[in-house]
Design a protein around this motif. Structure first.
Motif, PDB file in Angstrom:
ATOM      1  N   PHE A 314       0.825  -1.210   0.000  1.00 18.70           N
ATOM      2  CA  PHE A 314       0.000   0.000   0.000  1.00 18.70           C
ATOM      3  C   PHE A 314       0.863   1.265   0.000  1.00 18.70           C
ATOM      4  O   PHE A 314       0.663   2.183  -0.808  1.00 18.70           O
ATOM      5  N   ILE A 315       1.820   1.322   0.927  1.00 25.53           N
ATOM      6  CA  ILE A 315       2.638   2.526   1.065  1.00 25.53           C
ATOM      7  C   ILE A 315       3.509   2.737  -0.185  1.00 25.53           C
ATOM      8  O   ILE A 315       3.665   3.866  -0.666  1.00 25.53           O
ATOM      9  N   LEU A 316       4.061   1.662  -0.741  1.00 27.22           N
ATOM     10  CA  LEU A 316       4.945   1.791  -1.894  1.00 27.22           C
ATOM     11  C   LEU A 316       4.195   2.271  -3.133  1.00 27.22           C
ATOM     12  O   LEU A 316       4.688   3.122  -3.873  1.00 27.22           O
ATOM     13  N   THR A 317       3.009   1.726  -3.363  1.00 30.31           N
ATOM     14  CA  THR A 317       2.237   2.164  -4.531  1.00 30.31           C
ATOM     15  C   THR A 317       1.791   3.615  -4.399  1.00 30.31           C
ATOM     16  O   THR A 317       1.781   4.368  -5.378  1.00 30.31           O
ATOM     17  N   LEU A 320       4.836   5.763  -5.117  1.00 30.55           N
ATOM     18  CA  LEU A 320       5.071   5.820  -6.565  1.00 30.55           C
ATOM     19  C   LEU A 320       4.091   6.784  -7.229  1.00 30.55           C
ATOM     20  O   LEU A 320       4.463   7.544  -8.134  1.00 30.55           O
ATOM     21  N   SER A 321       2.841   6.768  -6.787  1.00 30.05           N
ATOM     22  CA  SER A 321       1.846   7.666  -7.347  1.00 30.05           C
ATOM     23  C   SER A 321       2.225   9.127  -7.114  1.00 30.05           C
ATOM     24  O   SER A 321       2.098   9.974  -8.015  1.00 30.05           O
ATOM     25  N   GLN A 322       2.696   9.431  -5.905  1.00 25.59           N
ATOM     26  CA  GLN A 322       3.121  10.789  -5.598  1.00 25.59           C
ATOM     27  C   GLN A 322       4.329  11.202  -6.442  1.00 25.59           C
ATOM     28  O   GLN A 322       4.431  12.342  -6.897  1.00 25.59           O
ATOM     29  N   ALA A 323       5.245  10.267  -6.649  1.00 25.46           N
ATOM     30  CA  ALA A 323       6.433  10.557  -7.452  1.00 25.46           C
ATOM     31  C   ALA A 323       6.051  10.846  -8.903  1.00 25.46           C
ATOM     32  O   ALA A 323       6.589  11.780  -9.522  1.00 25.46           O
ATOM     33  N   TYR A 324       5.130  10.074  -9.454  1.00 22.24           N
ATOM     34  CA  TYR A 324       4.716  10.308 -10.836  1.00 22.24           C
ATOM     35  C   TYR A 324       3.991  11.649 -10.979  1.00 22.24           C
ATOM     36  O   TYR A 324       4.135  12.334 -11.989  1.00 22.24           O
ATOM     37  N   THR A 325       3.236  12.011  -9.947  1.00 25.20           N
ATOM     38  CA  THR A 325       2.559  13.313  -9.978  1.00 25.20           C
ATOM     39  C   THR A 325       3.569  14.446 -10.068  1.00 25.20           C
ATOM     40  O   THR A 325       3.388  15.403 -10.839  1.00 25.20           O
ATOM     41  N   TYR A 483       9.826  10.839   4.972  1.00 23.82           N
ATOM     42  CA  TYR A 483       8.950   9.981   4.153  1.00 23.82           C
ATOM     43  C   TYR A 483       9.785   9.025   3.307  1.00 23.82           C
ATOM     44  O   TYR A 483       9.554   7.798   3.301  1.00 23.82           O
ATOM     45  N   ALA A 484      10.783   9.555   2.603  1.00 25.61           N
ATOM     46  CA  ALA A 484      11.623   8.706   1.759  1.00 25.61           C
ATOM     47  C   ALA A 484      12.389   7.684   2.593  1.00 25.61           C
ATOM     48  O   ALA A 484      12.531   6.513   2.203  1.00 25.61           O
ATOM     49  N   HIS A 485      12.887   8.111   3.757  1.00 25.45           N
ATOM     50  CA  HIS A 485      13.632   7.209   4.628  1.00 25.45           C
ATOM     51  C   HIS A 485      12.743   6.070   5.124  1.00 25.45           C
ATOM     52  O   HIS A 485      13.153   4.894   5.141  1.00 25.45           O
TER      53      HIS A 485
END
Length: 578
Positions: A314-317, A320-325, A483-485
């Motif tokens: 859940f957290i990884l997807t 990824l969604s935030q990164a693509y945004t 967050y990234a850590h």
């Protein structure tokens, strides 16, 4: 007889060498040597109009300095010519160390004057026998590589550009064909003289080579000589399943296979150690016995791993969604910058002064050329401000190299490198130039002096400034460290437990299962990191994945002249009142 002959030859050779060194004898097919060691052109020598204007001087035309080095000859130049050569050399990154060691005057007088007619080939790609470089004084030169002309403003070199210096510095063949686009007057420095000055005590030739190579790689990417994806802004794909499965370069598999292989190795070592020390009762290909002591202790770990799998997925997807945004917003912002520059070009081309026949007046066309040039420089320096790979262009050395390649003029270089301009950033300086140029044109009636046009230009330029500033804002706040850590630790913990947790359920089959899971979960995290770095500043990925900034800049260069040429000829009469 043979011994006597060779003895005579040896004595004659020694005598001639001493005579050359003392200056009693000197060969100079092209120049007359005066008592003051200034070489004046021989009236019998041929100049101009040939692609091979004059033969180059040999080392026999050199005197020796205090270090027994062959000293270049000096040519008689007018005060104006010498001042021009010195001004070019003083601002060129290649010769700045020569200037610092006080050899500028000697270097300037080592240049000979040559002329070429329109159409003459000065250098051919792959040439090894033309050992000289040029400083353009008058005229223009065209650059072609592999028979194709470079796009836009990078295809033409104008004074005070240097031509051919890299081949001498790097000791390489000519990388491009240079042809006289008009009649050309230039100053020429031969290889031997070039090497003499580049071996001075204060000249750091290796550092200069490294800097120029780095700068030229960026300029080549901007000019289109080198591209990442064959001219596309991002790597394109084909929807075919076969094509996608057969693609390796530029995929996440290329980035994550090492982590997958490492996880499979850990799993293999664990199974081998278990078989050696614990003597399992089941066959290698069978599911482990849950009642076996070691396996019974691994079953709770497997349950914990499954709980962790739900949270990690859940957290990884979402990550990824935030990164693509962020990546998509960045891409849209760069396109918006192009759009605002096109808006400005359209407004000016549509309202600039024209004659009775609907054609641009001389000062109207000059205004369009200036605005187009400042727009190109603004766009270039925008990305030099936010991209580490392009940052070198906004340094003094980078601008010096741009000057020597004819990308910016001397007046622009002087304005961009003055202390007050460097504080504001070259992109802001160029944006200010555009606004002031438009206001000046309104004052002298080259543009209509009305409030509507002025307000529209102010709005577009301020929107352009704000849009560009938004890129830095997005990059600086792309993701909090915590967050990234957290996501990194979560994924690593999940994959670290996998080889041990899966063995109790899959046995030997846990090895490929661990590899696949690592490939996908680590791949998703790596993909998110790549998308969080749309300008590739972190250099995280081994292959090119993100946007080719060179394409963005080249598209901006094309757009800077699009509206001028679109509105150059009109099918109707105009009655603009300027």
């Amino acid at each position: 007889m043979g011994i006597i002959f060779f003895t005579i030859v040896a004595y004659a050779t020694t005598y001639l060498a001493d005579a050359f060194q003392s200056g009693h004898i000197r060969f100079s097919s092209l120049h007359v040597v005066s008592k003051d060691n200034v070489h004046r052109p021989n009236p019998l020598s041929i100049r101009g109009g040939s692609s091979q204007p004059t033969a180059l001087l040999s080392s026999q035309n050199f005197d020796l300095d205090s270090n027994d080095r062959a000293q270049p000859i000096r040519f008689e130049r007018t005060e104006e010519e010498r001042a021009y050569i010195e001004s070019v050399l003083r601002t060129n990154v290649l010769f700045q160390d020569v200037v610092r060691q006080g050899s500028l005057i000697d270097l300037a007088t080592a240049f000979d004057r040559v002329e070429y007619k329109k159409g003459d080939v000065i250098f051919s790609q792959g040439d090894t026998d033309k050992d000289f470089m040029l400083i353009l004084e008058e005229g223009e030169c065209k650059i072609t590589i592999d028979g194709e002309e470079i796009e836009g403003m990078y295809s033409t070199m104008r004074p005070p550009a240097m031509v051919g210096e890299l081949a001498l510095l790097m000791d390489k063949d000519r990388a491009a064909t240079v042809t006289a686009k008009t009649n050309v007057v230039a100053f020429r420095l031969d290889r031997a003289s070039f090497k003499y000055f580049m071996k001075g005590p204060l000249v750091k030739a290796d550092d200069i080579k490294t800097d120029i190579k780095k700068i030229d790689q960026v300029i080549d990417q901007v000019s289109g000589v080198k591209t990442r994806y064959g001219g596309d802004i991002i790597r394109q794909f084909k929807p075919s399943r076969r094509w996608l499965w057969g693609t390796w370069h530029g995929t996440i598999l290329q980035q994550s296979w090492k982590a997958a292989a490492a996880s499979m190795l850990v799993s293999t070592c664990f199974i081998a150690a278990l078989g050696f020390f614990c003597r399992p009762t089941w066959a290698p290909g069978q599911i482990p016995d849950p009642t076996f002591p070691v396996i019974s202790r691994l079953i709770p770990l497997a349950k914990l791993w499954h709980y962790l799998m739900t949270i990690t997925t859940f957290i990884l997807t979402f990550f990824l969604s935030q990164a693509y945004t962020l990546w998509r917003n960045m891409y849209d912002t760069t396109r918006k910058i192009q759009g605002r520059l096109n808006d400005i070009g359209l407004l000016i081309a549509s309202t600039v002064e024209r004659d009775d026949k609907g054609k641009y007046t001389a000062r109207g066309e000059a205004l369009l050329d200036d605005i187009g040039n400042y727009s190109r420089l603004f766009h270039l320096f925008c990305f030099a401000n936010i991209s580490k790979k392009f940052q070198v262009l906004s340094t003094k050395r980078g601008m010096s190299r741009m000057l020597s390649r004819g990308i910016i003029s001397r007046q622009e270089y002087n304005a961009l490198t003055c202390p007050s301009s460097t504080n504001g950033g070259p992109h802001n300086v160029c944006l200010t130039w555009i606004l002031i140029k438009c206001l000046t044109a309104m004052k002298d009636k080259t543009l209509p002096n009305d409030h509507a046009l002025r307000d529209m230009l102010f709005h577009k330029l301020c929107d352009l400034r704000g849009t560009f500033a938004g890129i830095s804002d997005q990059l600086n706040g792309r993701i909090p460290l915590a967050y990234a850590h957290f996501v990194q630790v979560l994924v690593d913990s999940f994959m670290l437990i996998a080889p041990f947790a899966l063995y109790s359920e899959l046995g030997l089959w846990s090895i490929p299962a661990v590899g696949l899971l690592t490939l996908f979960y680590t791949g998703l995290l790596d993909l998110a990191k790549i998308l969080l770095d749309p300008l590739d500043n972190d250099e995280f990925y081994e292959a090119f994945v993100n946007v080719d900034i060179g394409v963005l800049i080249r598209e901006g260069n094309t757009g800077s002249t699009r509206w001028k040429y679109s509105a150059e000829m009109l099918p109707f009469a105009t009655n603009f009142e300027s």
